[in-house]
Design an enzyme around this catalytic site. Structure first.
Site, PDB file in Angstrom:
ATOM      1  CG  HIS A 469      -1.854  -1.141   1.311  1.00 15.15           C
ATOM      2  ND1 HIS A 469      -2.363  -1.604   2.516  1.00 15.15           N
ATOM      3  CD2 HIS A 469      -2.377  -1.943   0.360  1.00 15.15           C
ATOM      4  CE1 HIS A 469      -3.152  -2.641   2.292  1.00 15.15           C
ATOM      5  NE2 HIS A 469      -3.175  -2.869   0.992  1.00 15.15           N
ATOM      6  N   PRO A 470       1.825   1.423  -0.889  1.00 16.41           N
ATOM      7  CG  PRO A 470       3.195   1.316  -2.790  1.00 16.41           C
ATOM      8  CD  PRO A 470       2.274   0.482  -1.946  1.00 16.41           C
TER       9      PRO A 470
END
Length: 508
Positions: A469-470
């Site tokens: 989930h960057p």
């Protein structure tokens, strides 16, 4: 060749943009995707996520730099590289952000981004198979469904979460996101519903929409301070496409800031160090990187009910493959993360800071360790939802083919490891509940030798990984209030014309 809009990146955001912008018949749109079309059958089979993690074609296979608080490990960062982007390779869990997160975005100087503002768009995008409600919509392109053939261990996990003090929650996107319950998934008929399938496929034949795959963008073209097109590599040749109105970068939290920097937009000193001619000094590009760090506990299962690779599942596989092809049911419809829990690590937390994913099989190393998948077992992931550590994306060279330098800087803020520690303890409490007693074998990972707080901290540093989930590397904000803001509340790049960024990188 010129279009009104050129969208770079046919992923989770780009497919939506291609659909919405091309609704106007007199507007021409070109979508550039670096990967191939999403034709491979394992993209659409939910259990195919295991194969997608290993693909050399449909996965960017990024790695971080050596992480200073993680034993110097270079950590694997998979990202989707096909139409649909990571929505073609993720676990399909449908989970919106906490309402307070969006309200915080608005409070940071981004009008139009409060939860009340964004909820109508969530509803508009959704075809909720349970039906419409104050929090859900029907008739939208993105199909949201219950898992069609959940494993029995997922119900056991839910019962165990209740024993551990969590409330039952059937809808994590409803009135409250907290509690324990089953995930809903972006699937339709037991098949993956990526943004490519939901948004792009139905409109692919529009005469005003051109989709070019295997098109690797190398830089944004400018006339002065105005973006006027994109240079890209296709079929071995360097080509250009013009944008009469706007260029929109939707290449994701790694590639969008990287493309800006390759185009001379970023921190002046960093660009000069890599030999890139500076076009526009914008120091926030590539900064503010945030990601969810995840640790997995793995338990052996004493009954033949899990999705571990055993003679039972191998023999069952042929039957279930026919079942999947015929009716979209059976174990091949699993998303690999069937149960969910959202909780607070301590009473003082103002909003949930922990999320758990329950997998009815043994997992390690992003499911790339195929031998570890063998045998009966189940896994529980726990991640810190609100990390305070910040990293960055940088160029390693002015060569567009050179990989970026990803520095996640996990656990560099001391609070983060303590949140992970408390989450680990809650995960053990859930796995130790009486609901699991008929199924519980030995704890495989980390094992009984890891007991003290320091031993748990060491285990987290040695074994935790990304849960994909960057965000934040082209953050949204008011440039007069935030020197690291890259785009305004309408996602226009500060100080430039005809250029927007529309993807998870803008999340502040």
């Amino acid at each position: 060749m010129a279009f009104d809009y050129v969208v770079v990146g046919g992923g989770s955001a780009g497919c939506v943009l291609a659909n919405r912008l091309s609704e106007e018949r007199d507007v021409t749109v070109c979508l550039l995707e670096a990967g191939p079309p999403d034709r491979h059958p394992l993209i659409h089979m939910p259990m195919g996520i295991i194969w997608m993690m290993r693909s050399k074609t449909l996965n960017w296979n990024f790695y971080t730099e050596g992480e200073p608080e993680m034993g110097g490990r270079r950590m694997f960062w998979p990202r989707g590289r096909t139409l649909g982007g990571s929505s073609s390779s993720n676990a399909m869990c449908y989970l919106r952000g906490h309402p307070a997160d969006y309200d915080e975005w608005a409070a940071l100087g981004n009008p139009g981004w409060s939860f009340a503002d964004v909820l109508p768009y969530f509803k508009r995008s959704e075809n909720q198979e349970r039906g419409a409600s104050p929090y859900h919509g029907t008739g939208g392109p993105l199909n949201v469904a219950d898992l069609r053939s959940p494993n029995r261990l997922t119900d056991v996990f839910i019962d165990a979460g209740l024993e551990a003090g969590l409330a039952f929650n059937k809808d994590f996107n409803g009135e409250s996101p907290e509690g324990v319950g089953p995930f809903q998934v972006t699937q339709k008929g037991g098949r993956r519903c990526s943004t490519a399938r939901g948004y792009l496929k139905p409109v692919h034949s529009r005469p005003n929409l051109t989709v070019i795959t295997d098109a690797y963008a190398t830089r944004v073209l400018f006339e002065g301070k105005r973006a006027v097109g994109v240079e890209y590599r296709h079929q071995g040749a360097l080509r250009k496409v013009g944008a009469k109105r706007e260029v929109v970068l939707s290449a994701g939290s790694i590639q969008s800031p990287r493309l800006l920097m390759l185009s001379g937009v970023g921190d002046r000193q960093l660009l000069e160090e890599t030999g890139v001619e500076v076009r526009h000094h914008l120091p926030g590009v590539g900064q503010n990187l945030q990601d969810h760090l995840d640790i997995i506990l793995v338990q052996a299962c004493t009954r033949p009910v899990s999705y571990g690779v055993t003679w039972r599942t191998v023999l069952r596989g042929g039957v279930d493959l026919v079942r999947y092809a015929h009716s979209g049911r059976g174990m091949f419809t699993t998303n690999g993360a069937e149960g969910c829990a959202v909780a607070r690590s301590s009473p003082g937390e103002t909003r949930p800071d922990l999320q758990f994913h329950f997998s009815p099989g043994k997992l390690r190393d992003h499911a790339r360790d195929l031998l570890f998948l063998c045998g009966e077992g189940y896994s529980l992931h726990v991640c810190n939802l609100r990390p305070k550590s910040r990293g960055d994306i940088r160029l390693t060279s002015a060569d567009p083919a050179a990989p970026p330098a990803i520095r996640a800087n996990y656990l560099t803020h001391p609070d983060d490891v303590e949140h992970m520690l408390r989450g680990f303890k809650l995960a053990r409490r859930i796995l130790g509940a009486s609901a699991f007693a008929p199924y519980r074998g030995v704890e495989i990972v980390p094992g009984d030798k890891v007991q003290s707080d320091d031993e748990i901290r060491d285990f987290i540093r040695a074994k935790a990984e990304t849960i994909y989930h960057p965000i934040g590397t082209c953050k949204m904000g008011d440039a007069t209030r935030d020197p690291l803001a890259v785009v305004d509340a309408r996602l226009r790049v500060h100080g430039l014309d005809g250029l927007r960024v529309v993807d998870a990188s803008i999340m502040p």
